[in-house]
Design an enzyme around this catalytic site. Structure first.
Site, PDB file in Angstrom:
ATOM      1  N   LYS A  23      77.242   5.531  17.020  1.00 16.58           N
ATOM      2  CA  LYS A  23      77.663   6.878  16.624  1.00 16.58           C
ATOM      3  C   LYS A  23      78.944   6.816  15.802  1.00 16.58           C
ATOM      4  CE  LYS A  23      74.460   9.051  18.858  1.00 16.58           C
ATOM      5  NZ  LYS A  23      73.341   9.550  18.100  1.00 16.58           N
ATOM      6  N   CYS A  24      79.160   7.847  15.006  1.00 14.08           N
ATOM      7  CA  CYS A  24      80.339   7.999  14.174  1.00 14.08           C
ATOM      8  C   CYS A  24      81.601   7.797  15.026  1.00 14.08           C
ATOM      9  CB  CYS A  24      80.328   9.400  13.567  1.00 14.08           C
ATOM     10  SG  CYS A  24      81.659   9.720  12.420  1.00 14.08           S
ATOM     11  N   PRO A  25      82.527   7.010  14.557  1.00 15.72           N
ATOM     12  CA  PRO A  25      82.696   6.401  13.250  1.00 15.72           C
ATOM     13  C   PRO A  25      82.263   4.938  13.179  1.00 15.72           C
ATOM     14  CG  PRO A  25      84.769   6.228  14.387  1.00 15.72           C
ATOM     15  CD  PRO A  25      83.780   6.900  15.346  1.00 15.72           C
ATOM     16  N   ASP A  71      72.910   7.220  12.816  1.00 16.59           N
ATOM     17  CA  ASP A  71      73.872   8.316  12.930  1.00 16.59           C
ATOM     18  C   ASP A  71      73.768   9.224  11.705  1.00 16.59           C
ATOM     19  OD1 ASP A  71      75.997   9.955  13.576  1.00 16.59           O
ATOM     20  OD2 ASP A  71      77.487   8.567  12.774  1.00 16.59           O
ATOM     21  N   ASP A  98      79.445   9.418   5.471  1.00 21.52           N
ATOM     22  CA  ASP A  98      80.497   8.424   5.671  1.00 21.52           C
ATOM     23  C   ASP A  98      80.310   7.143   4.853  1.00 21.52           C
ATOM     24  OD1 ASP A  98      81.607  10.167   7.490  1.00 21.52           O
ATOM     25  OD2 ASP A  98      80.826   9.118   9.256  1.00 21.52           O
TER      26      ASP A  98
END
Length: 79
Positions: free
Chosen positions: A16-18, A43, A49
């Site tokens: 998951k982010c980041p 994600d 991103d």
């Protein structure tokens, strides 16, 4: 990471982010100029991103795709 024209694959599915962006940034830092990274992740934020990270670093996003919930990016390190 060598520049032998063999792409280096990063399987970041499930992170998951980041984390996908952080792992991609770290791999780019270790790669030689011209090296290719193939990044696979799930994600949904990676669609924002990863391209941002690539542009910010002056690298080239050669391809981007999405299939069956997996986002795939082909990145060539600047240099």
């Amino acid at each position: 990471m060598d520049r032998d024209d063999t792409p280096h694959r990063l399987d970041l599915k499930g992170l998951k982010c980041p984390l996908p962006a952080l792992h991609t940034r770290r791999a780019l830092a270790r790669a030689l100029p011209g090296a290719v990274l193939l990044v696979d992740c799930t994600d949904p934020m990676a669609v924002i991103d990863i391209p941002h990270l690539v542009r910010e670093g002056g690298h080239a996003l050669e391809a981007q795709a999405s299939a069956d919930g997996v986002l795939s990016f082909r990145i060539r390190k600047a240099g």
